[in-house]
Design an enzyme around this catalytic site. Structure first.
Site, mmCIF file in Angstrom:
data_model
loop_
_atom_site.group_PDB
_atom_site.id
_atom_site.type_symbol
_atom_site.label_atom_id
_atom_site.label_comp_id
_atom_site.label_asym_id
_atom_site.label_seq_id
_atom_site.Cartn_x
_atom_site.Cartn_y
_atom_site.Cartn_z
ATOM 1 C CG HIS A 253 -2.243 -0.644 0.966
ATOM 2 N ND1 HIS A 253 -3.282 -0.036 0.312
ATOM 3 C CD2 HIS A 253 -2.691 -1.886 1.293
ATOM 4 C CE1 HIS A 253 -4.315 -0.851 0.241
ATOM 5 N NE2 HIS A 253 -3.980 -1.991 0.832
ATOM 6 C CD GLU A 318 -6.410 -0.550 8.022
ATOM 7 O OE1 GLU A 318 -7.216 -0.071 7.204
ATOM 8 O OE2 GLU A 318 -5.172 -0.517 7.871
ATOM 9 C CG HIS A 319 -6.404 -4.880 7.635
ATOM 10 N ND1 HIS A 319 -5.619 -3.883 7.093
ATOM 11 C CD2 HIS A 319 -7.631 -4.731 7.078
ATOM 12 C CE1 HIS A 319 -6.330 -3.181 6.236
ATOM 13 N NE2 HIS A 319 -7.552 -3.658 6.211
ATOM 14 C CG ASP A 352 -7.663 -4.391 1.804
ATOM 15 O OD1 ASP A 352 -8.185 -3.879 2.811
ATOM 16 O OD2 ASP A 352 -6.423 -4.516 1.663
ATOM 17 C CG HIS A 412 -32.139 24.803 33.976
ATOM 18 N ND1 HIS A 412 -31.328 25.864 33.684
ATOM 19 C CD2 HIS A 412 -31.860 23.829 33.054
ATOM 20 C CE1 HIS A 412 -30.578 25.556 32.638
ATOM 21 N NE2 HIS A 412 -30.870 24.333 32.231
#
Length: 433
Positions: A253, A318-319, A352, A412
């Site tokens: 990548h 991630e993976h 992927d 309030h």
């Protein structure tokens, strides 16, 4: 005990590189804020050698580009998009809107509203990452986003026809041939030619990830998706050849993509390193995969599966590919990952490219607090309330008055007092009118 057979470069070197990226991105965003389309065009010329009359493709241009793509490629795109769309619809079905009555006449509800405009960043530059079009655009459309702006850069000065086809078939409303920080900034802040979006999704290089980080808050983002990471978990039965091939599949990548092996077998570790060194010289993507493995590759040997899973969670990658005798144990033993790939028959590349789950996943430890892109990222989960029973109005009004005065919020409290007065005739001693 863990033994490291291969180390990555020191973190200080990575930090120094990120500092330079941060400085560059800050300048580009500021310039685009000030000069809009003029700055966008200058940066596109500088970084991508790309300056057409219009960065946005017309419908006619898109149709012509799609028609140039081989039929088999179109068929494959349609098949993969069917998988992604089906999984996203299952995710949407898992989300439930509801309305409940918690007290007499008190109705509380939840509903999901899609963001009204989303930006989909599809990386390019060197590789035409058509799969990112499926992941970002289809998921947004399944969520119900009415306007999806999709940006992708040219590749070496050429239009990435397959990516454009994937963008169109996925349902993008606007297709722009524009990449990098200039695309992210234009989508986020808007220019004369591009209306801004509410949320930007999609992976990218370090510059794209940093641009999303800096713009977060002004717009929503999916997550911080930086350089791809792979963690392979292996025991003594794992095939070192498979380990090596899969590590390099993600290293290609980019030169900053970490690829890590953790194994209970020193033999598997040593043979995997040898297989990487054997395969790497012949890879067509060696110029990316080699520095990624050299600088960011790691190999750890541990004594047991307990240590293996514990160390894997520390990485929070991630993976995570699980090549063990009982891979589904990882579902019970691990808590910090973007996506699991269980068993030798399930490679990260399936996720992927083709299997249907989303490949936009957390990196750089973000898996400690978030999962990946999914249909819910494009939805705003909102609540509503209604009280139309006088008894409940009085009960809640009195309770609100007491609770608010504990916090010294008199305004309030008075708002609650009024409801009790309207519903049950309570006095308002603070009202002197």
């Amino acid at each position: 005990m863990s033994e490291i057979l291969k180390h990555a470069v020191p973190k200080a070197e990575v930090t120094a590189s990120l500092a330079q990226v941060r400085e560059t991105v800050t300048g580009v965003i500021a310039d685009i804020r000030e000069r809009g389309d003029v700055a966008v065009r200058e940066y596109s010329e500088k970084f991508d050698k790309w300056s057409p009359d219009s960065f946005r493709l017309s419908d006619e241009e898109v149709e012509k580009i799609v028609a140039s793509v081989p039929e088999q490629v179109i068929a494959d795109i349609r098949f993969v998009q069917d998988q992604v769309r089906a999984f996203a619809r299952h995710q949407l079905d898992s989300l439930r809107e509801f309305e409940v009555e918690t007290l007499p006449g008190v109705r509380l509800g939840q509903k999901h509203i899609p963001v009204q405009a989303a930006g989909a960043y599809i990386p390019g530059g060197r590789y035409p990452l058509t799969a990112s079009a499926h992941m970002t655009i289809i998921t947004a459309k399944v969520a119900g986003v009415p306007r999806v702006v999709a940006c992708t850069p040219p590749i070496r000065g050429e239009i990435p026809a397959a990516t454009v086809a994937a963008m169109r078939l996925a349902g993008a409303d606007e297709i722009w041939l524009l990449g990098g920080v200039q695309a992210v900034a234009a989508m986020a802040v808007g220019t004369d030619s591009m209306r801004p979006v509410n949320l930007i999704a999609g992976p990218g290089n370090a510059y794209v990830a940093e641009a999303k980080r800096q713009l977060f808050g002004e717009i929503g983002i999916d997550l911080f998706a930086g350089p791809t990471e792979i963690l392979v978990l292996a025991d003594e039965q794992a095939d070192p050849f498979v380990c090596a091939v899969d590590l390099l599949s993600q290293a290609e990548h980019g030169p900053d993509s970490p690829a890590v092996l953790i194994t209970t077998s020193r033999e598997v570790a040593e043979k995997t390193i040898a297989e990487v060194e054997r395969i790497l010289p012949g890879m067509p993507t060696r110029d990316f995969a080699e520095p990624a493995w050299r600088d960011h590759g790691q190999v750890h040997v541990v004594d047991s599966l307990d240590e293996l899973y514990a160390l894997a969670d520390e990485f929070a990658f991630e993976h995570v590919e699980v090549l063990t005798a009982e891979p589904r144990l990882a579902l019970e033993r691990m808590t910090q990952y973007g996506a699991l790939f269980l068993g030798e028959g399930t490679c990260v590349s399936f996720g992927d490219k083709v299997i249907g789950t989303n490949h936009v996943l957390p990196t750089r430890g973000a898996a400690r607090y978030t999962g990946g892109l999914w249909v819910g990222k494009y939805l705003k989960t909102v609540t509503y309330q209604e009280v139309n029973d006088t008894g409940s109005q009085a009960l809640l009004g009195r309770l609100c008055g007491r609770a608010s005065r504990v916090e010294l919020f008199e305004g309030h409290a008075r708002s609650g007092d009024v409801r009790a007065a309207k519903a049950a005739g309570d006095e308002l001693p603070w009202n002197t009118a």
